[in-house]
Motif scaffolding. Structure first.
Motif, PDB file in Angstrom:
ATOM      1  N   GLN A 193      -6.743   8.100   2.180  1.00  0.00           N
ATOM      2  CA  GLN A 193      -5.593   7.833   3.041  1.00  0.00           C
ATOM      3  C   GLN A 193      -5.303   6.338   3.093  1.00  0.00           C
ATOM      4  O   GLN A 193      -4.140   5.903   3.044  1.00  0.00           O
ATOM      5  CB  GLN A 193      -5.859   8.380   4.449  1.00  0.00           C
ATOM      6  N   ASP A 194      -6.355   5.530   3.171  1.00  0.00           N
ATOM      7  CA  ASP A 194      -6.179   4.071   3.184  1.00  0.00           C
ATOM      8  C   ASP A 194      -5.530   3.590   1.887  1.00  0.00           C
ATOM      9  O   ASP A 194      -4.626   2.747   1.905  1.00  0.00           O
ATOM     10  CB  ASP A 194      -7.537   3.398   3.378  1.00  0.00           C
ATOM     11  N   GLU A 195      -5.977   4.115   0.748  1.00  0.00           N
ATOM     12  CA  GLU A 195      -5.407   3.704  -0.530  1.00  0.00           C
ATOM     13  C   GLU A 195      -3.925   4.098  -0.621  1.00  0.00           C
ATOM     14  O   GLU A 195      -3.104   3.342  -1.162  1.00  0.00           O
ATOM     15  CB  GLU A 195      -6.187   4.334  -1.679  1.00  0.00           C
ATOM     16  N   ALA A 196      -3.586   5.260  -0.074  1.00  0.00           N
ATOM     17  CA  ALA A 196      -2.182   5.696  -0.097  1.00  0.00           C
ATOM     18  C   ALA A 196      -1.312   4.769   0.764  1.00  0.00           C
ATOM     19  O   ALA A 196      -0.194   4.409   0.384  1.00  0.00           O
ATOM     20  CB  ALA A 196      -2.074   7.140   0.402  1.00  0.00           C
ATOM     21  N   ILE A 197      -1.835   4.374   1.930  1.00  0.00           N
ATOM     22  CA  ILE A 197      -1.077   3.461   2.800  1.00  0.00           C
ATOM     23  C   ILE A 197      -0.923   2.097   2.128  1.00  0.00           C
ATOM     24  O   ILE A 197       0.132   1.453   2.235  1.00  0.00           O
ATOM     25  CB  ILE A 197      -1.771   3.320   4.173  1.00  0.00           C
ATOM     26  N   ALA A 198      -1.979   1.653   1.415  1.00  0.00           N
ATOM     27  CA  ALA A 198      -1.904   0.370   0.708  1.00  0.00           C
ATOM     28  C   ALA A 198      -0.777   0.373  -0.318  1.00  0.00           C
ATOM     29  O   ALA A 198      -0.058  -0.627  -0.483  1.00  0.00           O
ATOM     30  CB  ALA A 198      -3.240   0.063   0.037  1.00  0.00           C
ATOM     31  N   GLN A 199      -0.586   1.493  -1.007  1.00  0.00           N
ATOM     32  CA  GLN A 199       0.518   1.599  -1.954  1.00  0.00           C
ATOM     33  C   GLN A 199       1.863   1.601  -1.224  1.00  0.00           C
ATOM     34  O   GLN A 199       2.850   1.043  -1.721  1.00  0.00           O
ATOM     35  CB  GLN A 199       0.376   2.874  -2.791  1.00  0.00           C
ATOM     36  N   SER A 200       1.897   2.205  -0.046  1.00  0.00           N
ATOM     37  CA  SER A 200       3.136   2.210   0.732  1.00  0.00           C
ATOM     38  C   SER A 200       3.510   0.810   1.196  1.00  0.00           C
ATOM     39  O   SER A 200       4.701   0.478   1.299  1.00  0.00           O
ATOM     40  CB  SER A 200       2.989   3.138   1.950  1.00  0.00           C
ATOM     41  N   VAL A 201       2.486  -0.025   1.472  1.00  0.00           N
ATOM     42  CA  VAL A 201       2.755  -1.411   1.866  1.00  0.00           C
ATOM     43  C   VAL A 201       3.501  -2.138   0.746  1.00  0.00           C
ATOM     44  O   VAL A 201       4.444  -2.891   0.986  1.00  0.00           O
ATOM     45  CB  VAL A 201       1.439  -2.140   2.211  1.00  0.00           C
ATOM     46  N   LEU A 202       3.089  -1.909  -0.488  1.00  0.00           N
ATOM     47  CA  LEU A 202       3.741  -2.556  -1.623  1.00  0.00           C
ATOM     48  C   LEU A 202       5.182  -2.083  -1.799  1.00  0.00           C
ATOM     49  O   LEU A 202       6.040  -2.844  -2.258  1.00  0.00           O
ATOM     50  CB  LEU A 202       2.948  -2.295  -2.903  1.00  0.00           C
ATOM     51  N   ARG A 203       5.438  -0.831  -1.446  1.00  0.00           N
ATOM     52  CA  ARG A 203       6.793  -0.277  -1.607  1.00  0.00           C
ATOM     53  C   ARG A 203       7.715  -0.661  -0.456  1.00  0.00           C
ATOM     54  O   ARG A 203       8.941  -0.578  -0.598  1.00  0.00           O
ATOM     55  CB  ARG A 203       6.731   1.241  -1.735  1.00  0.00           C
ATOM     56  N   ALA A 204       7.132  -1.062   0.684  1.00  0.00           N
ATOM     57  CA  ALA A 204       7.953  -1.363   1.865  1.00  0.00           C
ATOM     58  C   ALA A 204       8.840  -2.579   1.618  1.00  0.00           C
ATOM     59  O   ALA A 204       8.407  -3.568   1.015  1.00  0.00           O
ATOM     60  CB  ALA A 204       7.054  -1.597   3.079  1.00  0.00           C
ATOM     61  N   LYS A 205      10.072  -2.530   2.108  1.00  0.00           N
ATOM     62  CA  LYS A 205      11.042  -3.599   1.855  1.00  0.00           C
ATOM     63  C   LYS A 205      11.161  -4.572   3.018  1.00  0.00           C
ATOM     64  O   LYS A 205      11.630  -5.691   2.832  1.00  0.00           O
ATOM     65  CB  LYS A 205      12.414  -2.985   1.557  1.00  0.00           C
ATOM     66  N   HIS A 206      10.771  -4.168   4.222  1.00  0.00           N
ATOM     67  CA  HIS A 206      10.950  -5.008   5.401  1.00  0.00           C
ATOM     68  C   HIS A 206       9.587  -5.389   5.976  1.00  0.00           C
ATOM     69  O   HIS A 206       8.634  -4.602   5.958  1.00  0.00           O
ATOM     70  CB  HIS A 206      11.791  -4.297   6.454  1.00  0.00           C
ATOM     71  N   SER A 207       9.501  -6.590   6.517  1.00  0.00           N
ATOM     72  CA  SER A 207       8.237  -7.097   7.053  1.00  0.00           C
ATOM     73  C   SER A 207       7.744  -6.253   8.224  1.00  0.00           C
ATOM     74  O   SER A 207       6.540  -6.060   8.399  1.00  0.00           O
ATOM     75  CB  SER A 207       8.399  -8.556   7.483  1.00  0.00           C
ATOM     76  N   SER A 208       8.665  -5.749   9.059  1.00  0.00           N
ATOM     77  CA  SER A 208       8.249  -4.929  10.202  1.00  0.00           C
ATOM     78  C   SER A 208       7.589  -3.636   9.730  1.00  0.00           C
ATOM     79  O   SER A 208       6.603  -3.174  10.327  1.00  0.00           O
ATOM     80  CB  SER A 208       9.453  -4.605  11.086  1.00  0.00           C
TER      81      SER A 208
END
Length: 550
Positions: free
Chosen positions: A134-149
């Protein structure tokens, strides 16, 4: 022998040695038991206590090796094999070594505890594995996120998931287990990223992250020993945090206020890390990268001879043949250049550092040679990626364990140094502990643009105006490509900000070259491009923006 191999990172060889020790021990036990049976049959009444003691001693040694293999199997998440190996060790202790099972024998009690702990670990392994996934999946989502918030929210989720995983690991394997250190180090790195990206409440989060990382280093050192490669890797990660923060703090040392620079702490940690990695793993990408970081710090503080020595050692660690580079009229440092067309990608950054030092020393000809070699490294690795679809180098090393471990559920500490320890890198989620960064196309393009820009300066200083103009033109072309990659690539906040600042700096320097050529409209075009980039991508470095506007 097995413990010594583990301390050098040769885990598979160590496993083979332990298995060989078990087979040899059982062979000796069989021979001794047969000899005892023959003597009892042919010479009744013969004193056999000496031979029986040898059987019991040999059985104890075989049981220790069985315990060692059991722990290795546990670390590889092969819990059934681990339990079977420890149960075999318990059988040897009780039946062959004739140890008491009344709570007075420490080896028997330790083996019983190992079996119970591994069985508990087996029962919680699916849950722990799911949390790390789950942590690794969230880490990938961080890279895909476009906004700092959104990135901040996702990082908060990562911290919660890692905290849950760490709490479960503490109750399962114990607070001083290397897996706990690994999870704590990862959580610390996430907190550091949050603190670096935040402009308001980031300071205390950053300190929490540094505290977690320091605690992880202590756990690694206590559980694996001071010479273990994981200790060196964790120290290098902590050094990177201090190097990037690059601030000065006033600390109370025994009642005396002392100013403490982050760069000094980073240098001490890098040197300690390099010593550990050199002694445990030897030359390779990890040692080379740490030495390259040491060179960068020396260069930043204008210690050019020390920087050249560090870069030379880094180039040697990546592999190559020697040649001489003049540093000054009175000093020569041996550096390395590979001659077989097979270069580690990180060699480009090492030789870029060498080129920058030589330019600071106004040694333009050698600087140009070094920078041309950087372009050769980039071109060769790009060609190999096109052919093979990936780099031919691997930056991960088979980890080792230090046989001087303070913590071990396998046996009590003894003076013979035969303590079996943890192979921490066989666990899941290894990405966070890798020392050598995974370079992206954006990183390589930025390096190429900076190299072309520096080459133009070196050529201009030598009077080669035509070649300098071509180099500046190529630098501009690559910098524009970097902007496209910056907007399209999935990179972390830290890498995005660093790349944006590098690109902005390149346009600023290109503007400076136009000023020198008295092409003032061209210079204004570059400066406008630079300030535009700074406003949209550069973050909160308002002082640099004000300088550009001026």
């Amino acid at each position: 022998v097995g413990a010594d191999l583990l301390s050098k990172g040769q885990t598979e060889k160590a496993v083979a040695v332990y298995r060989q020790a078990i087979a040899k021990g059982r062979e000796d036990m069989t021979r001794l038991q047969r000899q005892i049976a023959v003597l009892r049959e042919r010479r009744p009444g013969t004193e056999l206590e000496g031979l029986e003691n040898k059987v019991r001693l040999t059985a104890s040694h075989v049981a220790e090796s069985r315990n060692s293999l059991g722990l290795l199997y546990e670390l590889k998440s092969d819990y059934d094999a681990a339990i079977a190996s420890c149960e075999s060790a318990l059988d040897l202790y009780l039946n062959s070594a004739q140890r008491p099972n009344d709570g007075t024998d420490s080896d028997v009690e330790r083996t019983l505890q190992n079996i119970a702990r591994i069985e508990y670990s087996k029962s919680t392994w699916p849950q722990r594995k799911a949390l790390h996934k789950q942590d690794e999946a969230i880490a990938q989502s961080v890279l895909r996120a476009k906004h700092s918030s959104e990135r901040k929210r996702l990082r908060m989720e990562r911290i919660q998931v890692l905290t849950a995983a760490m709490d479960l690991e503490k109750t399962t394997v114990g607070e001083s287990h290397p897996q706990v250190a690994k999870t704590m180090l990862t959580r610390g790195l996430v907190q550091v990223q949050m603190g670096t990206a935040s402009s308001s409440d980031g300071r205390h989060v950053l300190y929490d992250g540094i505290r977690d990382m320091r605690t992880a280093v202590h756990i690694y050192r206590d559980s694996l020993g001071k010479r273990h490669p994981s200790v060196g890797r964790a120290l290098a990660k902590l050094a990177q945090v201090y190097e990037k923060r690059n601030s000065t703090e006033t600390v109370d040392t025994n009642g005396v206020l002392v100013k403490q620079r982050d760069s000094d702490q980073a240098m001490a940690l890098y040197n300690y890390s390099a010593k550990i990695i050199r002694n445990s793993i030897g030359n390779g990408p990890e040692l080379g990268y740490v030495l390259k970081c040491i060179g960068d710090l020396h260069q930043r503080d204008r210690r050019y001879p020390q920087a050249m020595e560090a870069y030379s050692a880094a180039s040697a660690a990546f592999g190559g043949r020697n040649r001489q580079v003049r540093v000054s009229s009175s000093r020569t440092v041996m550096t390395n250049e590979e001659g077989d067309g097979c270069y580690h990608p990180e060699m480009g950054w090492v030789w870029f550092g060498i080129g920058q030092v030589l330019m600071k020393k106004r040694n333009w000809a050698d600087a140009q040679d070094a920078l041309e070699f950087v372009l050769i490294v980039i071109a060769e690795n790009k060609r190999k990626k096109e052919i093979f679809g990936m780099t031919i180098f691997s930056d991960t090393s088979t980890d080792a364990s230090n046989n001087r471990s303070h913590y071990s559920p396998l046996r009590r500490p003894v003076d013979d140094g035969s303590v079996m320890t943890y192979d921490a890198e066989s666990l899941q989620s290894e990405i966070e502990l890798q020392v050598v960064p995974k370079r992206t196309e954006l990183d390589e393009s930025c390096l190429m643009a900076q190299t072309q820009l520096s080459m133009g300066t070196a050529q201009a200083e030598q009077g080669w105006r035509g070649k300098a103009k071509e180099s500046y033109k190529e630098a501009h072309h690559v910098a524009e490509r970097c902007i496209v990659l910056l907007k399209s690539c999935r990179v972390s906040d830290e890498n995005r900000s660093r790349a944006a600042l590098n690109i902005s700096s390149m346009f600023e320097k290109l503007g400076d070259t136009q000023i020198q050529s008295e092409d003032f409209p061209g210079a204004m075009g570059y400066y406008d491009r630079c300030t535009s980039l700074f406003r949209t991508l550069g973050g909160d470095d308002y002082l640099a923006l004000a300088r550009l506007l001026g």
